[in-house]
Every structure is written in C-alpha cells, then in structure tokens.
Scaffold this active site. Structure first.
Site, PDB file in Angstrom:
ATOM      1  N   PHE A 284       0.796  -1.220   0.000  1.00  0.00           N
ATOM      2  CA  PHE A 284       0.000   0.000   0.000  1.00  0.00           C
ATOM      3  C   PHE A 284       0.833   1.278   0.000  1.00  0.00           C
ATOM      4  O   PHE A 284       0.556   2.192  -0.762  1.00  0.00           O
ATOM      5  CB  PHE A 284      -0.938   0.004   1.222  1.00  0.00           C
ATOM      6  CG  PHE A 284      -1.956  -1.082   1.182  1.00  0.00           C
ATOM      7  CD1 PHE A 284      -3.167  -0.892   0.545  1.00  0.00           C
ATOM      8  CD2 PHE A 284      -1.700  -2.318   1.752  1.00  0.00           C
ATOM      9  CE1 PHE A 284      -4.114  -1.897   0.487  1.00  0.00           C
ATOM     10  CE2 PHE A 284      -2.637  -3.330   1.701  1.00  0.00           C
ATOM     11  CZ  PHE A 284      -3.840  -3.124   1.068  1.00  0.00           C
ATOM     12  N   GLU A 285       1.857   1.356   0.830  1.00  0.00           N
ATOM     13  CA  GLU A 285       2.565   2.631   0.959  1.00  0.00           C
ATOM     14  C   GLU A 285       4.051   2.384   1.131  1.00  0.00           C
ATOM     15  O   GLU A 285       4.494   1.907   2.171  1.00  0.00           O
ATOM     16  CB  GLU A 285       2.017   3.429   2.147  1.00  0.00           C
ATOM     17  CG  GLU A 285       2.508   4.857   2.188  1.00  0.00           C
ATOM     18  CD  GLU A 285       1.885   5.664   3.309  1.00  0.00           C
ATOM     19  OE1 GLU A 285       1.797   6.885   3.175  1.00  0.00           O
ATOM     20  OE2 GLU A 285       1.506   5.059   4.332  1.00  0.00           O
ATOM     21  N   GLN A 286       4.797   2.698   0.087  1.00  0.00           N
ATOM     22  CA  GLN A 286       6.245   2.577   0.136  1.00  0.00           C
ATOM     23  C   GLN A 286       6.883   3.869  -0.350  1.00  0.00           C
ATOM     24  O   GLN A 286       6.282   4.623  -1.120  1.00  0.00           O
ATOM     25  CB  GLN A 286       6.720   1.435  -0.767  1.00  0.00           C
ATOM     26  CG  GLN A 286       6.445   0.043  -0.246  1.00  0.00           C
ATOM     27  CD  GLN A 286       7.334  -0.976  -0.948  1.00  0.00           C
ATOM     28  OE1 GLN A 286       8.517  -0.730  -1.171  1.00  0.00           O
ATOM     29  NE2 GLN A 286       6.772  -2.115  -1.294  1.00  0.00           N
TER      30      GLN A 286
END
Length: 451
Positions: A284-286
C-alpha cells in the site's frame, strides 16, 4: 484514440476480479475521457473496429473447481454512442490443447476474421495461435500448421517464453509481428529483465495464413532492415543529480498516484528526499524510486545522507523485483552497532505460519559499523547472476561487503514463478520508517551504468 485496459483486484487466487475499462481521446496527447466501465469477465481486453461497429474481446476467467480457468474468448458489441456494451455475449474460441488461452486480437483480411491468441501461459510453453472465420462470432478454424510463434520446442534459443503478440502492416504492405519474449541468463531459466518486446517480419501465404518470414515458427534475433523513417528514442542519462523540480520519467514508484506524499525534490535542492514509509513488502505505501534494469551487467551508485535513530529506520540502495524478491543494502541503527550498514535479502522463499504464507528473509551475516554521520556512497555491481554490494565514504575508495549474492532471484521465474510475475527487475533507492514518523533520507544522485 481508444485505450482499453484491465484493473485486476485479486491475482494469486481462484478469483481474479478483473475489471475492464475504456478511455478515449480525439488526440493521443489530449485530455482523455473519464474511464468507461465495460465488464469484469476476465482480462486482456481488446477493441476491434469493423465498418462502424465495435467489438470487445477478452478472455473469460472460470473460477469453478474442476473447470478450465481459461475458459475461452468472449466477444460482445460495444456501442460508443451510449458508451456501453450491448447484445449477446458469445464464446468464440475455447483454444487448442495447449490451453491457457488469452490475449485476443482480431484482424479482417480478404473476407476472413483472423483471431490471434496467446496460449501456454507466460512461461516456457508460451506461444501464439491463429484461427479464422467468415463470421466475427465464429465458428473459428485453427491454423492447420499449428503454432504461429513459439520458443517452447527449442531451449537453446536466446529468445524464450515467446508469445502474446500483435500484428501491424506498414504503408507499403509489409507485415510485422510484435510479441513478448524473455532472455534468460545462460544456463538458468531466470530472466532478470522480465518480459521484453521482440519484433519479427511475417508474410501472408497463398493459403491465406500468416507465417514468419523464414517459414518457421521460432523467433529470430535478426531482423531485415525495415524501410521506415528512423525515429531514434532519446537516450536516458546515466546519472541523475536531482537538480530539477520534476523526477525524470524513467524513474518509477509503486501504487501511489500522489508521490508528493513520500518524495520531495525541493526540500533540499539538488537532492531527492524520501520520507520513510512502510516495509519493502508492503502493498500500500512505500517510499521507493527505481529504474528498470536494461542490461545483464551494470553498476548502480548513489550517495545518501541519513540519520536513523532506531532499528525501525532504514534507507539505502535496493535491487528490487517485488515485495518478496529483492536484495537491499541499507543503513539503520541499533544499540549493538549504532549507525551501520547491512544487507537484507528476500529470495521469494515461502514458509507457512498458522496457514498464512510468509516470505522468509534470507539470513545475511554482515554489519558495517559507521563511525560518524558522514554521507555514505552505496553501489550495486551486477554481473548476470552475481551481485556484489560495496560502500565508500568519499566516492573513490570502495570496500566490498564480501558477500556474493544470487542476483537471479531478482527475476520473473524465481519465487512463485513467471506465471505470477511480470515486471522485470528494478534498481533504485528507498526509505522505511516503520514507526510511522516519516524519518527522511536524502539522496544526492543516482547513477546507472551498463557494461
């Protein structure tokens, strides 16, 4: 212009949840329309235009146990005035015994509708198949000569996994085929550069079937000179110093339409700042910026300013395929070693804990203690299946970490295999702060040099 695509919501499971959309524009560089929902029957959609009528084709996915999941090719008419599908849905082609029928395209020539599909999956049984009919909805007869294009019968070919193609005619009437292939490392069935695009010359035979120009069905590395105007693509600079206010488009990132949430080119002019986000396996969030590997041998170098204060802070240089196939030279901090460098590797190996699959981090015995807070240069040197990391404090005197890593795991075929992996390898920089405090890392430059 019509752009048609699939948004797959689930991949490695019985269901695919593949939603097909269309967007249009009067000019290719203009303002594209809001997406138009078409269907969710399966993936690989294409749109065929035929004397004012338009037809949607896509493979159909069959989730039922005991059924062939690649259930054939669906066709339905598309009404552009209402921006919706209409009329009956017809399964026009269930494929050959090779199976895994997908990637449909239709062409019309001399009163025949020619259907080309991919079969055999995207691994080493991949191929292209032609069928034809006098009616767009069939029935379709399969090319009696068998597979139009495949590498499956010759493991010594440089181009392997060949299939999933399309055809085009030049203004002079010459016919060419573009198709997917990969170039595995010699002696290994592993392809770090993933699926690449190849081109072949083809000819229409007296029997009305298309053939490769040499009469066979194996892809060739050599192509006769094409009588077309040259259009050289601008080269990509080896070094990016992050002096502009826009990241060059050969750099990519993961799953985030708003990169300003994790990267900044203005906070420290001349540097790329990444705000630490979640782990390298996160969906999801990198905070990861990388460019594609385009040669078997290369070095990638960066210089990083980073001030971690906990083991939850990490940043550095990564050779990345996906969230479970990567090698990572990173800086972090802990009470035993202070500020230090180390290697983290994940080779796609799966273990099961309480019925949940976990991708194991491969143990790598290495820690380089850093004596002060100076910037650190990091380098990855790749030679086919070998990877060595090194570091420097001045950019001139380099020290290898002394560990030879298996770079072949950064490939389509490693881990879950090429049937579940499609992207090819990347190399770039990343930053994690799994405490959620967005600890930043600043990168002075990124250099990628092929050898």
């Amino acid at each position: 212009f019509y752009l048609i695509y699939t948004d797959v919501k689930r991949h490695c499971a019985s269901f695919k949840d593949a939603h097909n959309y269309l967007t249009t524009c009067p000019s290719i560089d203009g303002n594209w329309s809001q997406r138009i929902y078409l269907n969710s029957s399966g993936f690989d959609p294409s749109l065929f235009h035929d004397n004012g009528r338009k037809w949607l084709l896509n493979m159909v996915w069959d989730h039922r146990p005991g059924k062939n999941p690649f259930g054939g090719i669906y066709i339905q008419e598309y009404d552009h005035s209402t921006r919706a599908l209409k009329g009956p849905i017809t399964n026009i082609f269930e494929g050959t015994p090779q199976g895994l029928t997908e990637a449909p395209h239709i062409y019309k020539r001399n009163g025949y509708y020619y259907l080309v599909t991919a079969e055999g999956g995207t691994e080493y049984e991949h191929c292209m198949v032609f069928a034809r009919s006098r009616s767009i909805t069939g029935p379709y007869e399969i090319d009696p000569h068998g597979y139009f294009l495949t590498s499956k019968d010759d493991p010594e070919l440089t181009l392997q996994r060949s299939g999933h193609g399309d055809i085009v005619e030049t203004a002079e009437g010459d016919t060419y085929v573009v198709h997917l292939s990969s170039r595995p490392i010699s002696g290994l069935r592993r392809s770090p550069m993933g699926r690449e695009t190849a081109i072949q010359k083809a000819l229409w035979g007296h029997d009305g079937w298309l053939r490769l120009a040499d009469g066979g069905n194996k892809p060739d590395l050599a192509l006769p000179r094409v009588d077309l105007p040259t259009h050289p693509w601008p080269g990509i600079p080896e070094r990016e110093d992050f002096d502009g206010d826009i990241l060059p488009n050969h750099f990519q990132w993961l799953r985030n339409p708003n990169p300003c949430t994790f990267m900044d080119l203005s906070a420290r002019p001349g540097y790329l700042r990444l705000l630490g986000k979640q782990s390298l396996g996160n969906c999801f969030e990198q905070a990861l910026i990388a460019r594609r590997q385009k040669a078997f041998r290369f070095t990638a170098t960066t210089c990083m300013d980073f001030f971690p204060s906990t083991f939850q802070h990490m940043a550095g240089l990564v050779c990345y395929y996906n969230g479970h196939k990567y090698h990572y030279l990173y800086m972090s901090f802990d009470q035993e070693n202070g500020r230090h460098l180390a290697i983290m590797s994940c080779g796609g190996n799966v273990s099961m804990v309480a019925r949940f699959p976990l991708y194991d981090l491969d143990p790598v015995d290495n820690t380089i203690r850093l004596e002060d807070d100076s910037p650190v240069y990091l380098r990855a040197s790749v030679d086919y299946a070998d990877l060595k990391f090194s570091w420097s404090l001045d950019g001139s005197t380099w020290r290898e970490l002394g560990i030879l890593l298996d770079y072949s795991v950064i490939s389509d075929e490693a881990g879950k295999g090429a049937g579940n992996s499609f992207t090819g390898a990347f190399v770039g920089v990343c930053c994690q702060d799994i405490s959620g405090q967005d600890q930043p890392a600043d990168f002075d430059f990124f250099e990628y040099v092929e050898h």
